[in-house]
Write a protein that holds these residues in place. Structure first.
Motif, PDB file in Angstrom:
ATOM      1  N   ASP A   7       0.823  -1.212   0.000  1.00 39.81           N
ATOM      2  CA  ASP A   7       0.000   0.000   0.000  1.00 39.81           C
ATOM      3  C   ASP A   7       0.855   1.260   0.000  1.00 39.81           C
ATOM      4  O   ASP A   7       0.518   2.262  -0.637  1.00 39.81           O
ATOM      5  CB  ASP A   7      -0.945  -0.002   1.204  1.00 39.81           C
ATOM      6  N   VAL A   8       1.976   1.221   0.727  1.00 39.42           N
ATOM      7  CA  VAL A   8       2.865   2.386   0.803  1.00 39.42           C
ATOM      8  C   VAL A   8       3.467   2.700  -0.557  1.00 39.42           C
ATOM      9  O   VAL A   8       3.452   3.845  -1.014  1.00 39.42           O
ATOM     10  CB  VAL A   8       3.990   2.146   1.835  1.00 39.42           C
ATOM     11  N   ILE A   9       4.005   1.674  -1.229  1.00 35.86           N
ATOM     12  CA  ILE A   9       4.663   1.929  -2.509  1.00 35.86           C
ATOM     13  C   ILE A   9       3.658   2.261  -3.602  1.00 35.86           C
ATOM     14  O   ILE A   9       4.014   2.863  -4.608  1.00 35.86           O
ATOM     15  CB  ILE A   9       5.543   0.746  -2.942  1.00 35.86           C
ATOM     16  N   GLN A  10       2.390   1.889  -3.406  1.00 38.79           N
ATOM     17  CA  GLN A  10       1.369   2.182  -4.402  1.00 38.79           C
ATOM     18  C   GLN A  10       0.976   3.654  -4.386  1.00 38.79           C
ATOM     19  O   GLN A  10       0.740   4.260  -5.433  1.00 38.79           O
ATOM     20  CB  GLN A  10       0.127   1.324  -4.145  1.00 38.79           C
ATOM     21  N   SER A  11       0.928   4.248  -3.186  1.00 39.39           N
ATOM     22  CA  SER A  11       0.359   5.594  -3.062  1.00 39.39           C
ATOM     23  C   SER A  11       1.395   6.699  -2.879  1.00 39.39           C
ATOM     24  O   SER A  11       1.076   7.872  -3.050  1.00 39.39           O
ATOM     25  CB  SER A  11      -0.610   5.629  -1.872  1.00 39.39           C
ATOM     26  N   SER A  12       2.625   6.347  -2.527  1.00 40.08           N
ATOM     27  CA  SER A  12       3.595   7.376  -2.190  1.00 40.08           C
ATOM     28  C   SER A  12       4.939   7.105  -2.847  1.00 40.08           C
ATOM     29  O   SER A  12       5.125   6.097  -3.529  1.00 40.08           O
ATOM     30  CB  SER A  12       3.764   7.470  -0.668  1.00 40.08           C
ATOM     31  N   CYS A  13       5.894   8.009  -2.617  1.00 43.87           N
ATOM     32  CA  CYS A  13       7.258   7.825  -3.096  1.00 43.87           C
ATOM     33  C   CYS A  13       8.177   8.705  -2.253  1.00 43.87           C
ATOM     34  O   CYS A  13       7.724   9.658  -1.619  1.00 43.87           O
ATOM     35  CB  CYS A  13       7.381   8.166  -4.575  1.00 43.87           C
ATOM     36  N   PRO A  14       9.476   8.402  -2.217  1.00 41.61           N
ATOM     37  CA  PRO A  14      10.403   9.222  -1.421  1.00 41.61           C
ATOM     38  C   PRO A  14      10.638  10.593  -2.052  1.00 41.61           C
ATOM     39  O   PRO A  14      10.708  10.712  -3.274  1.00 41.61           O
ATOM     40  CB  PRO A  14      11.703   8.398  -1.436  1.00 41.61           C
ATOM     41  N   GLN A  15      10.771  11.609  -1.198  1.00 45.52           N
ATOM     42  CA  GLN A  15      11.179  12.906  -1.712  1.00 45.52           C
ATOM     43  C   GLN A  15      12.600  12.823  -2.262  1.00 45.52           C
ATOM     44  O   GLN A  15      12.911  13.395  -3.303  1.00 45.52           O
ATOM     45  CB  GLN A  15      11.111  13.970  -0.602  1.00 45.52           C
ATOM     46  N   ASN A  16      13.466  12.118  -1.539  1.00 44.62           N
ATOM     47  CA  ASN A  16      14.834  11.843  -1.978  1.00 44.62           C
ATOM     48  C   ASN A  16      15.012  10.331  -1.938  1.00 44.62           C
ATOM     49  O   ASN A  16      14.996   9.735  -0.856  1.00 44.62           O
ATOM     50  CB  ASN A  16      15.838  12.533  -1.065  1.00 44.62           C
ATOM     51  N   PRO A  17      15.176   9.672  -3.088  1.00 42.46           N
ATOM     52  CA  PRO A  17      15.208   8.209  -3.115  1.00 42.46           C
ATOM     53  C   PRO A  17      16.556   7.594  -2.754  1.00 42.46           C
ATOM     54  O   PRO A  17      16.690   6.368  -2.744  1.00 42.46           O
ATOM     55  CB  PRO A  17      14.863   7.897  -4.578  1.00 42.46           C
ATOM     56  N   VAL A  18      17.562   8.425  -2.447  1.00 45.38           N
ATOM     57  CA  VAL A  18      18.925   7.935  -2.227  1.00 45.38           C
ATOM     58  C   VAL A  18      19.258   7.875  -0.742  1.00 45.38           C
ATOM     59  O   VAL A  18      19.021   8.835  -0.001  1.00 45.38           O
ATOM     60  CB  VAL A  18      19.953   8.829  -2.955  1.00 45.38           C
ATOM     61  N   ILE A  19      19.815   6.736  -0.324  1.00 44.30           N
ATOM     62  CA  ILE A  19      20.360   6.573   1.021  1.00 44.30           C
ATOM     63  C   ILE A  19      21.876   6.541   0.885  1.00 44.30           C
ATOM     64  O   ILE A  19      22.423   5.711   0.162  1.00 44.30           O
ATOM     65  CB  ILE A  19      19.864   5.273   1.679  1.00 44.30           C
ATOM     66  N   LYS A  20      22.555   7.442   1.562  1.00 41.11           N
ATOM     67  CA  LYS A  20      24.008   7.513   1.452  1.00 41.11           C
ATOM     68  C   LYS A  20      24.655   6.325   2.166  1.00 41.11           C
ATOM     69  O   LYS A  20      24.089   5.728   3.081  1.00 41.11           O
ATOM     70  CB  LYS A  20      24.536   8.823   2.036  1.00 41.11           C
ATOM     71  N   LYS A  21      25.862   5.994   1.725  1.00 34.83           N
ATOM     72  CA  LYS A  21      26.574   4.791   2.176  1.00 34.83           C
ATOM     73  C   LYS A  21      26.589   4.651   3.695  1.00 34.83           C
ATOM     74  O   LYS A  21      26.346   3.557   4.232  1.00 34.83           O
ATOM     75  CB  LYS A  21      28.007   4.804   1.638  1.00 34.83           C
ATOM     76  N   GLU A  22      26.853   5.739   4.393  1.00 33.65           N
ATOM     77  CA  GLU A  22      26.975   5.661   5.849  1.00 33.65           C
ATOM     78  C   GLU A  22      25.656   5.325   6.538  1.00 33.65           C
ATOM     79  O   GLU A  22      25.641   4.912   7.705  1.00 33.65           O
ATOM     80  CB  GLU A  22      27.547   6.968   6.417  1.00 33.65           C
ATOM     81  N   ASN A  23      24.558   5.500   5.820  1.00 33.33           N
ATOM     82  CA  ASN A  23      23.242   5.203   6.395  1.00 33.33           C
ATOM     83  C   ASN A  23      22.614   3.926   5.832  1.00 33.33           C
ATOM     84  O   ASN A  23      21.480   3.584   6.197  1.00 33.33           O
ATOM     85  CB  ASN A  23      22.291   6.382   6.151  1.00 33.33           C
ATOM     86  N   VAL A  24      23.311   3.242   4.935  1.00 38.96           N
ATOM     87  CA  VAL A  24      22.794   2.007   4.354  1.00 38.96           C
ATOM     88  C   VAL A  24      22.982   0.871   5.358  1.00 38.96           C
ATOM     89  O   VAL A  24      24.110   0.528   5.723  1.00 38.96           O
ATOM     90  CB  VAL A  24      23.514   1.667   3.028  1.00 38.96           C
ATOM     91  N   HIS A  25      21.879   0.286   5.794  1.00 42.01           N
ATOM     92  CA  HIS A  25      21.946  -0.782   6.793  1.00 42.01           C
ATOM     93  C   HIS A  25      22.634  -2.009   6.202  1.00 42.01           C
ATOM     94  O   HIS A  25      22.473  -2.326   5.018  1.00 42.01           O
ATOM     95  CB  HIS A  25      20.522  -1.134   7.251  1.00 42.01           C
ATOM     96  N   ARG A  26      23.387  -2.715   7.026  1.00 49.26           N
ATOM     97  CA  ARG A  26      24.098  -3.914   6.540  1.00 49.26           C
ATOM     98  C   ARG A  26      23.132  -4.972   6.018  1.00 49.26           C
ATOM     99  O   ARG A  26      23.510  -5.793   5.168  1.00 49.26           O
ATOM    100  CB  ARG A  26      24.977  -4.494   7.640  1.00 49.26           C
TER     101      ARG A  26
END
Length: 273
Positions: free
Chosen positions: A92-111
């Protein structure tokens, strides 16, 4: 530039490829991008987002985007495309919305994201690759990335393009009573122009495209909930269970109950092995 609508046929595509310029396009899958070498400029709406090695991005279905590559040398990334049916509780989330900024920087990318990308690359090379395992990894990617985003309504991604307006409108209204005439009126175009968009771009008519969006909703809820088939049918926007059963059987060659039982039997077998 006139965007292209791409339809991904398989539930999951995984490729390590050299990054290259790609003109504006949109598709019916979730797209994940993990940069392994060099850089990539990811365009979404009117914005351009810079990506470097180790960065991760998620483009939700039916959002216009493009790529540009400016840096010299090797520029590579893992590109994954997953059908919404693999999204489970996040559908439902991906159907109705989208990220304002779709990029997650390396330091914040979960393992867990890095591990899931690696495991999906391996699983696609195995002949006995499990749909349930692939679904689990896709949901890990979404579970670890969505909390990093500030989400907005897809309709607020500015575009006057008729293809984007078409898919955005259906995404917002497929659960309601909708017709070609009403849609054309709401978008301020003639129904003949709109009809040509469906036949010329999506290679199907209005009702076929609408029912496909409804069936995507149905299969997620058949697989991931215990809701009654009648409730799922009505919540998806079908006018009657008879119509729903006919359309479902035409696409999947089985009844909704058989589909649910088959999925659960397969899931149980894989849990026991």
């Amino acid at each position: 530039m006139f965007p292209v609508y791409e339809e991904k046929k398989k539930n999951l595509h995984v490729h390590l490829r050299t990054s290259a310029h790609a003109s504006p396009h949109l598709h019916n899958s979730i797209e994940f991008i993990y940069i392994t070498e060099g850089t990539l400029e990811l365009g979404m709406g009117q914005e351009l987002f810079h990506m470097e090695e180790g960065d991760f991005a998620v483009i939700f279905p039916d959002v216009i985007h493009h790529y540009q590559v400016f840096s010299q040398g090797e520029n590579k990334a893992v590109y994954l495309w997953a059908k919404p049916a693999l999204a489970g509780q996040f559908a439902d989330v991906i159907q109705s919305s989208c990220p304002q900024n779709p990029v997650i920087k390396k330091e914040n990318v979960h393992r867990d994201i890095v591990n899931a990308v690696s495991c999906l690359r391996v699983s696609r090379k195995e002949p006995d690759s499990s749909l349930v395992i692939e679904q689990a990894y896709v949901q890990i990617l979404l579970a670890r990335s969505i909390p990093c985003f500030r989400l907005m309504e897809k309709s607020s991604v500015e575009s006057n393009d008729i293809i984007y307006q078409t898919v955005s409108y259906i995404a917002r209204h497929f659960r309601n009573e909708v017709s070609l005439e009403k849609m054309a009126r709401d978008l301020g175009i003639s129904k003949f122009t709109l009809s040509r968009v469906f036949s010329g771009t999506f290679h199907r008519n209005f009702n076929q495209f609408l029912n496909e969006q409804r069936l995507n909703y149905v299969t997620v809820h058949l697989e991931c909930t215990d809701d009654s088939i009648t409730d799922i049918c009505m919540n998806a926007g079908f006018e009657s269970q008879r119509t729903f059963n006919r359309v479902f059987r035409e696409r999947y060659r089985m009844t909704p109950r058989e589909y649910r039982n088959l999925y659960r039997e397969k899931y149980l077998r894989e849990e026991l092995t």
